[in-house]
Design a protein around this motif. Structure first.
Motif, PDB file in Angstrom:
ATOM      1  N   ALA A 197       0.863  -1.186   0.000  1.00  0.00           N
ATOM      2  CA  ALA A 197       0.000   0.000   0.000  1.00  0.00           C
ATOM      3  C   ALA A 197       0.897   1.233   0.000  1.00  0.00           C
ATOM      4  O   ALA A 197       1.919   1.259   0.712  1.00  0.00           O
ATOM      5  N   LYS A 198       0.529   2.207  -0.834  1.00  0.00           N
ATOM      6  CA  LYS A 198       1.378   3.405  -0.956  1.00  0.00           C
ATOM      7  C   LYS A 198       0.648   4.620  -0.427  1.00  0.00           C
ATOM      8  O   LYS A 198      -0.560   4.777  -0.655  1.00  0.00           O
ATOM      9  N   LEU A 199       1.403   5.469   0.246  1.00  0.00           N
ATOM     10  CA  LEU A 199       0.825   6.729   0.746  1.00  0.00           C
ATOM     11  C   LEU A 199       1.313   7.870  -0.141  1.00  0.00           C
ATOM     12  O   LEU A 199       2.514   8.011  -0.395  1.00  0.00           O
ATOM     13  N   PHE A 200       0.369   8.648  -0.614  1.00  0.00           N
ATOM     14  CA  PHE A 200       0.676   9.867  -1.359  1.00  0.00           C
ATOM     15  C   PHE A 200       0.138  11.038  -0.569  1.00  0.00           C
ATOM     16  O   PHE A 200      -1.005  11.003  -0.108  1.00  0.00           O
ATOM     17  N   ILE A 201       0.978  12.050  -0.397  1.00  0.00           N
ATOM     18  CA  ILE A 201       0.470  13.302   0.171  1.00  0.00           C
ATOM     19  C   ILE A 201       0.495  14.306  -0.976  1.00  0.00           C
ATOM     20  O   ILE A 201       1.554  14.540  -1.586  1.00  0.00           O
ATOM     21  N   GLY A 202      -0.666  14.866  -1.267  1.00  0.00           N
ATOM     22  CA  GLY A 202      -0.773  15.657  -2.503  1.00  0.00           C
ATOM     23  C   GLY A 202      -0.607  14.669  -3.649  1.00  0.00           C
ATOM     24  O   GLY A 202      -1.313  13.663  -3.698  1.00  0.00           O
ATOM     25  N   PHE A 203       0.367  14.906  -4.533  1.00  0.00           N
ATOM     26  CA  PHE A 203       0.619  13.947  -5.612  1.00  0.00           C
ATOM     27  C   PHE A 203       1.978  13.271  -5.425  1.00  0.00           C
ATOM     28  O   PHE A 203       2.484  12.619  -6.321  1.00  0.00           O
ATOM     29  N   LYS A 204       2.577  13.465  -4.232  1.00  0.00           N
ATOM     30  CA  LYS A 204       3.928  12.982  -3.990  1.00  0.00           C
ATOM     31  C   LYS A 204       3.899  11.662  -3.193  1.00  0.00           C
ATOM     32  O   LYS A 204       3.208  11.547  -2.179  1.00  0.00           O
ATOM     33  N   HIS A 205       4.658  10.709  -3.722  1.00  0.00           N
ATOM     34  CA  HIS A 205       4.734   9.417  -3.041  1.00  0.00           C
ATOM     35  C   HIS A 205       5.576   9.561  -1.774  1.00  0.00           C
ATOM     36  O   HIS A 205       6.722   9.986  -1.834  1.00  0.00           O
ATOM     37  N   ILE A 206       5.037   9.200  -0.649  1.00  0.00           N
ATOM     38  CA  ILE A 206       5.727   9.382   0.632  1.00  0.00           C
ATOM     39  C   ILE A 206       6.285   8.080   1.159  1.00  0.00           C
ATOM     40  O   ILE A 206       7.437   7.977   1.533  1.00  0.00           O
TER      41      ILE A 206
END
Lengths: 296, 654
Positions: free
Chosen positions: B263-272
């Motif tokens: 599972a990936k977390l993006f804040i805004g459009f940036k991969h965190i």
């Protein structure tokens, strides 16, 4: 000499048996049975006024002393019994076949043997015959005690007959049977028409002939519980026809109907001169004989 | 004309001769006995033949007939209606919810359903059948107002429909049909075909008490029995721990089993960040270290059969710290460990600052108040229900003294035989339950949640119970009432996590929906008295923004997932993250028997669209009348007669 149908122990016991046919008989020789004719004996009948032809030795002098008139004292004449034993030797009497059990025919022979022994012993005349649709074998009557051996030899001759036809044999019987004779029929009475048998026996008795009917039945004949299987083909020993049925369907009804027939015979064949007995081959011969003699 | 649904079962028809065969088979097993009195037996047989044999023959015949009818019953006979004589009104309802988008090889479930409906419409052409087409998700859309004969026009309408992003609500459909049939009394007989994928909220509590009898029609469910895997976020919540924001994600896996996934977390459009999700656990967590407190983000999950970009959007809105006034009356010389004030001051709840007050005057019109006082009635008179009031009874208070408060409490049953001394049962408030579920307390075992309906809104709601069934925490409007006192050593407050959990729940309970981290499609977002000026979608511009939302009762409802920026008349800006309802992703097929339990007293049928004989059975159902039920009545009747006759025979034999 050993005979199949004579057991020395039973014969010894039978020495004490007395067989009374009941009613009057008409024998040729003096015997133990009351005769129809009046003669010399111990049993007083009546007094009758003297007539010139009468024997003087029969005058009752005691009565003369009181009344001053001659009276003759009359007694019953005692005579022997003239009897015939008729054994059914038709095919049905050979039931049950192919087993170690005593067949009805063998049982009938035992009965005939012991009855003739008792009769001969008490000085009666016995004749014996075997029949199916006619009288097949006949042993002329005799009152000699040695005649019993002849009877035993006669009985041991195994004879498998055909179908029983009482009409035929009754006609034949009338040729040599006289009034007040004593006839013993040992048969399983398997016929198509029970009414006919009753009618024939009543006809014989109407001629003043005493009849004793010993109806032989085997326990397997009146109780069908010994048959374990359901679907059965009954093949008639005598008539050779076959009937297919389910045993559970007929078992109870059969027993009821069988009882009905016995009741019918009992009711119709117990008359003044006719006596009917059911002989169950389950009981020992001696037991059955005791029953016959005690009830007679 | 008679047809059969299961024609192949008719091949078993020769089996109806089985009793006859068995009869003859057993009759062969006979034995021969030489006997004497056969004439007597013959006489008996002649006398009883007619009665016994007839009964036997009747029994044999009945047995054959029962087997014959059983085979006919299972082959399901259908008598076709004579189209010249009778009109049939058919309602075809098509599920257009999000779940029907599920991919199946090169097509989707919806395309499969559409194809089947088109074929049905073609078949019904020139038949005397009038049709009404309905589309349903959360709303009802009527394709043709009046009942029409099947035509190319209707087929064309089917061609043009597309599935929505909305959830399914089958109750709405039944409500519509029910009200519609009440209006049109003349038409007293409808058949209803529902083309659905069964991924609806049919088993939700709202459906349990639904009065389906009003419709009292024959209903056929046509469903594509295709099981595939779906992964989705069930719920998400954020915890603010100083500079660190913890993003807790509860997820679901529906359909086939799968292995661990990323599972990936993006804040805004940036991969965190990326986490490997262990499917043994029900949740996964991201930690986001940032000074930025207002942001939108998304969780990207592996693609499943339903969604190509399997994303879950959320927002983090920072609100100002809430002030909580703790009105604690205790002697001033109580300090340190002996003082309650000491402990309240030590309470550390993010965005909450506690202020200890000792005067009642200071409490008026304050938002959050904690009271440790017996004079509750005095306080209540000055209490506004927009505020929140948390009440702790006085120390060593007798429980019975609070009868006044407790008499209206709806008591829910407690499982007495539970030996766990720490067990508690959650009560009516679903929001509370959901909130409470997030805490991982040791030694506290949370039982299955369950809900009961509270009829009176004004009555007290039990939020928490003790083992003995007594309420621990009750709520009425804005008042939260702990039924037990802070104990003498005051340790309840700090060292029992349940306290902290409960207080957190009370303080952070949303006063308005506006601060929610995310919404689902069709959720109503209240704007209070404000009005919309403009709406932007941050994520996608492929859809016309006008189609993305609707506006009713001063609330805004979004129809397409995304993150929206809403410009309001009050010059405020509102950010909203909208997602697809997770229930739509749960595509496990619902058991038919369970549906039957919910929809009683109605003739329900089910048909799998993937079945080879689907179309034949569907057509049979539409224009035919099934007689299986009637056949069953005859089977029962014949069976009773057979039993009675067999009893007679049995008596005869014994």
């Amino acid at each position: 000499m050993n005979f199949k149908y004579a057991d020395s122990y039973i014969l010894q016991l039978l020495n004490n048996f007395i067989f009374e046919p009941g009613g009057v008989v008409d024998g040729k020789h003096p015997g133990k049975h009351r005769s129809f004719s009046i003669g010399r004996s111990l049993e007083f009948v009546q007094h009758r006024e003297y007539t010139p032809t009468d024997d003087l030795k029969y005058i009752d002098w005691k009565v003369y002393a009181r009344r001053d008139r001659f009276f003759i004292k009359q007694y019953y004449q005692e005579t022997n019994l003239e009897s015939w034993i008729f054994i059914d030797c038709s095919r049905s009497m050979w039931f049950p076949e192919n087993t170690k059990e005593v067949t009805k025919y063998e049982y009938a022979n035992y009965l005939a043997s012991y009855l003739s022994y008792i009769l001969l012993k008490q000085g009666d005349t016995v004749g014996i015959a075997k029949f199916d649709n006619k009288i097949k074998y006949l042993l002329e009557k005799s009152s000699k005690e040695k005649f019993y051996y002849k009877i035993l030899q006669f009985l041991e001759e195994e004879t498998v007959g055909q179908q029983t036809k009482f009409v035929n044999i009754i006609d034949e019987i009338f040729k040599f049977v006289k009034k007040r004779m004593f006839l013993i029929f040992i048969s399983d009475l398997i016929v198509n028409n029970e009414l006919e048998i009753v009618r024939l026996f009543k006809k014989i008795s109407s001629y003043g002939i005493n009849i004793l009917i010993l109806h032989i039945i085997h326990p397997k004949e009146y109780d069908l519980n010994w048959i374990q299987e359901n679907k059965i083909i009954f093949e008639d020993i005598e008539y050779l026809n076959q009937i297919t049925t389910e045993i559970y369907e007929i078992k109870n009804l059969y027993q009821k109907e069988f009882k009905k027939i016995l009741e019918y015979y009992k009711k119709e064949l117990n008359d003044k001169n006719v006596h009917y007995f059911v002989i169950n081959t389950k009981l020992p011969v001696l037991e059955n004989l005791r029953l016959i003699i005690s009830q007679k | 004309m008679i047809k059969f649904y299961n024609q192949y079962i008719l091949f078993f028809l020769p089996l109806s001769l089985l009793p006859v065969i068995l009869h003859f088979l057993f009759s062969k097993k006979t034995i021969k006995i030489k006997f004497t009195y056969t004439s007597l037996i013959e006489k008996i047989l002649i006398q009883n033949f007619s009665k016994n044999k007839i009964i036997d023959i009747i029994i044999l015949f009945l047995r054959c007939l029962i087997i014959f009818l059983l085979i006919i019953y299972f082959s399901r006979p259908v008598m076709y209606l004579n189209p010249k004589q009778k009109n049939l009104d058919l309602i075809i309802a098509i599920d257009t919810s999000f779940s029907v988008r599920q991919k199946v090889l090169n097509t989707t479930k919806f395309e499969i359903l559409k194809e089947k409906i088109k074929n049905l419409l073609k078949f019904l052409k020139n038949k005397n059948v009038k049709i009404k087409l309905l589309l349903f998700d959360e709303d009802i859309k009527v394709l043709n107002e009046t009942f029409d004969f099947s035509s190319d026009e209707l087929i064309e309408k089917i061609n043009n429909i597309k599935p929505s992003y909305k959830s399914t609500n089958i109750k709405t459909l039944f409500n519509y049909i029910s009200s519609f049939s009440e209006l049109d009394i003349r038409r007293n007989y409808y058949k209803i075909i529902i083309f659905t994928d069964f991924a609806e909220h049919i088993l939700k509590d709202s459906f349990v008490s639904y009065d389906i009898n009003k419709i009292s029609r024959e209903i056929l469910f046509c469903y594509p029995e295709i099981v595939s895997t779906n992964i989705g976020i069930e719920s998400l919540y954020l915890e603010d721990k100083n500079d660190d924001i913890v993003i807790n994600c509860l997820y679901f896996i529906s359909g086939k089993e799968i292995k661990n996934f990323n599972a990936k977390l993006f804040i805004g459009f940036k991969h965190i960040d990326t986490v490997n999700v262990d499917i043994e656990k029900k949740k996964f967590v991201f930690n986001y270290l940032s000074n930025e407190k207002n942001f939108f983000g998304k969780i990207l999950l592996p693609n499943d059969s339903l969604i190509e970009d399997n994303e879950f959007y959320f927002l983090n809105n920072i609100s100002n710290n809430e002030e909580v006034f703790c009105f604690i009356k205790e002697r001033e010389y109580y300090t340190g460990f002996k003082s309650k004030k000491f402990y309240f001051e030590k309470l550390n709840i993010p965005r909450i600052s506690f202020k200890i007050v000792s005067s009642e005057e200071n409490l008026k019109n304050k938002n959050l108040i904690i009271v440790d006082e017996e004079k509750i009635n005095d306080l209540l008179s000055s209490f506004s229900f927009d505020n929140k009031l948390v009440i702790f009874p006085k120390e060593k208070i007798d429980y019975e003294d609070y009868e006044e408060f407790l008499k209206e409490i709806e008591i829910i049953e407690f499982q007495k035989d539970n030996p766990n001394p720490y067990s508690i049962t959650l009560a009516e408030s679903s929001e509370f339950n959901e909130y409470f579920n997030r805490f991982d307390y040791e030694k506290i075992w949370v039982k299955n949640k369950f809900l009961i309906n509270i009829e009176k809104n004004s009555s007290w709601i039990t939020l928490l119970k003790f083992n003995d069934g007594k309420p621990a925490l009750i709520k009425k409007n804005g008042i939260f009432f702990f039924t037990f006192p802070i104990d003498q050593s005051n340790t309840n407050l700090l060292y029992k996590p349940i306290f902290l959990g409960l207080l957190k729940f009370i303080f952070l309970e949303k006063k308005q929906n506006l601060n929610k981290n995310y919404y689902f499609i069709s959720d109503k977002i209240s704007l209070l008295d404000d009005k919309i000026i403009k709406i932007n979608n941050f994520i996608t511009t492929t859809y016309n923004i006008e189609d993305s939302y609707s506006y009713e009762d001063n609330s805004i409802i979004f129809n397409i997932p995304g993150v929206y920026e809403v410009f309001l008349e009050s010059k405020n800006k509102l950010y909203v993250a909208v997602n697809i309802n997770p229930e739509e992703g749960k595509v496990d097929l619902i058991e038919k028997n369970r549906i039957k339990d919910y929809i009683k007293n109605i003739n329900l049928s089910f048909l799998n669209t993937q079945k080879t004989s689907f179309e034949k059975e569907l057509y049979n159902w539409c224009i035919g009348k099934e007689y299986s039920q009637n056949v069953m009545y005859f089977i029962i009747l014949f069976f009773i007669i057979e039993t009675l006759l067999s009893r007679i025979v049995y008596k005869r034999l014994i």
